[in-house]
Design an enzyme around this catalytic site. Sequence first.
Site, PDB file in Angstrom:
ATOM      1  N   SER A 236      31.039  46.067  39.823  1.00  0.00           N
ATOM      2  CA  SER A 236      30.045  46.805  39.047  1.00  0.00           C
ATOM      3  C   SER A 236      29.264  47.722  39.972  1.00  0.00           C
ATOM      4  O   SER A 236      29.440  47.699  41.182  1.00  0.00           O
ATOM      5  CB  SER A 236      29.094  45.830  38.361  1.00  0.00           C
ATOM      6  OG  SER A 236      28.268  45.223  39.331  1.00  0.00           O
ATOM      7  N   LYS A 237      28.391  48.483  39.378  1.00  0.00           N
ATOM      8  CA  LYS A 237      27.571  49.461  40.119  1.00  0.00           C
ATOM      9  C   LYS A 237      26.892  48.842  41.328  1.00  0.00           C
ATOM     10  O   LYS A 237      26.703  49.475  42.349  1.00  0.00           O
ATOM     11  CB  LYS A 237      26.492  50.022  39.176  1.00  0.00           C
ATOM     12  CG  LYS A 237      27.011  51.176  38.357  1.00  0.00           C
ATOM     13  CD  LYS A 237      26.141  52.408  38.551  1.00  0.00           C
ATOM     14  CE  LYS A 237      26.982  53.622  38.464  1.00  0.00           C
ATOM     15  NZ  LYS A 237      26.471  54.727  37.724  1.00  0.00           N
ATOM     16  N   ARG A 238      26.503  47.614  41.150  1.00  0.00           N
ATOM     17  CA  ARG A 238      25.789  46.893  42.189  1.00  0.00           C
ATOM     18  C   ARG A 238      26.602  46.843  43.495  1.00  0.00           C
ATOM     19  O   ARG A 238      26.056  46.683  44.586  1.00  0.00           O
ATOM     20  CB  ARG A 238      25.535  45.514  41.613  1.00  0.00           C
ATOM     21  CG  ARG A 238      25.022  44.426  42.445  1.00  0.00           C
ATOM     22  CD  ARG A 238      24.620  43.280  41.510  1.00  0.00           C
ATOM     23  NE  ARG A 238      25.793  42.671  40.873  1.00  0.00           N
ATOM     24  CZ  ARG A 238      26.595  41.829  41.494  1.00  0.00           C
ATOM     25  NH1 ARG A 238      26.383  41.493  42.742  1.00  0.00           N
ATOM     26  NH2 ARG A 238      27.623  41.313  40.858  1.00  0.00           N
TER      27      ARG A 238
END
Length: 469
Positions: A236-238
């Site tokens: 994910s973006k994280r």
Amino acid sequence: MRTRFAPSPTGYLHVGGARTALFCYLQARHEDGAFILRIEDTDLERSTPESVQAILDGMEWMGLDYDEGPFYQTQRFDRYAEVVQQLLDESRAYHCYCSKERIEAIREEQMKAGLKPRYDGRCRDGAEPVEGVKPVVRFRNPAGGTVVFDDLVRGRITISNDELDDLVIARPDGSPTYNFTVVVDDVDMAISLVIRGDDHINNTPRQINIYKALGADLPEFAHVPMILGDDGARLSKRHGAVSVLQYRDDGYLPQALVNYLVRLGWSHGDQEIFSLEEMIRLFDIRDVNRKASAFNTEKLDWLNQHYMRELPAAEVAEHLRRHFEAEVIEAANGPPLEDLVAVQADRVKTLKEMAAQSRAFYEDFEAFDETAAKKHLRPVTEAPLQAVLAKLEGLDEWNVGQLDGVVRSAAAELDVGMGKIAQPLRVALTGTAISPSIDKTLWLVGRDRSLERIRRAVEFVQARAAALG
Ligand code: GLU
């Protein structure tokens, strides 16, 4: 052989989707088949033109050219309506008037009883139209028996029809649903191999039943595992960039990302570097690992460096242009980008860094970096700077060999180490204490600019000496 990539344009093209697209592309090229792009934009609320563009741009940047398409599902609504009607006529589908409330109530009851929620089939054998209610259309799933298919990645998969309920294929407003449009399209487009993410594996048995109802041949299926972050959680973006175009903007070469992605779940011995030709020759979807693979940014960085060094400098330079624009550096005001690439490729991780660290070759700088000047432009450096300046003024050619000779002979004449000359020169030429080797720095800064900047540094040193008294 015909395969397709069928993204839903509800966000950017993320690395998971990009890898699926790459696998489709490679398999098609490997088998001399056709690769089709189909945009699944029937979800009108979540689909956006920006996302369609991001998908097209991402594929183009990665070099994944397709033979047919892009097709848009929103342009095929008439066709879906026609097939819905055909299934209704053949009694392979039926109208269902059950209210949302009723469906919800059955669902809750089943959940309470520990059962898998599914439609109970009330309207399956003929339902009375309800005044004022627009029905949905449900697919009549076969009762009893099993669906069996041999997934090219996951192996044999068997699902009992009793686990599958009668899927809604058209909503009250007539709009078709995902599992139905996919099958209609794959049949119409004569797709022989469906490669997609394994988040779709539960849809496949339902889709197979629709194929059968349409009397169509089944394609083969290959469900590829998802990509995890380096911490094992879903990517994910994280975890940093996940959009393909973000990697482009962060300064990665498409060759690096493509090479990186092909190794996520596929391997050929312990080989890490693959040219596109090799990938096409060696790739086979049947060899893809069924386990999820984890993203590793360090490896991507390593590949990016490899390709910055190994690809023809002119090709790297083409990709570098975008970063000059992003950094607002005028490439025309300095050395050819190819020359820059030849010098800088070894020194940076990304093209973005390359652009940012090359400004001094294209623009004048206001002032010397304070710390660097304090340390390296001291009064004792006047003599070496003057010596180099005199020699440079007399040079007839400005090439790396000659420039190296100048610095070396100045150092020898003054009987000082190279560093004693190179560091002041570096600050004089770039304003900072960090740059490529001094001969190459001189070469990239160019003759006129170099002479001018060294003179300015000499003045700076003289002023400093005068101030010290
Ligand atoms: N449109 C689906 C998605 O983006 C893929 C459907 C398919 O490949 O069958 O997840």
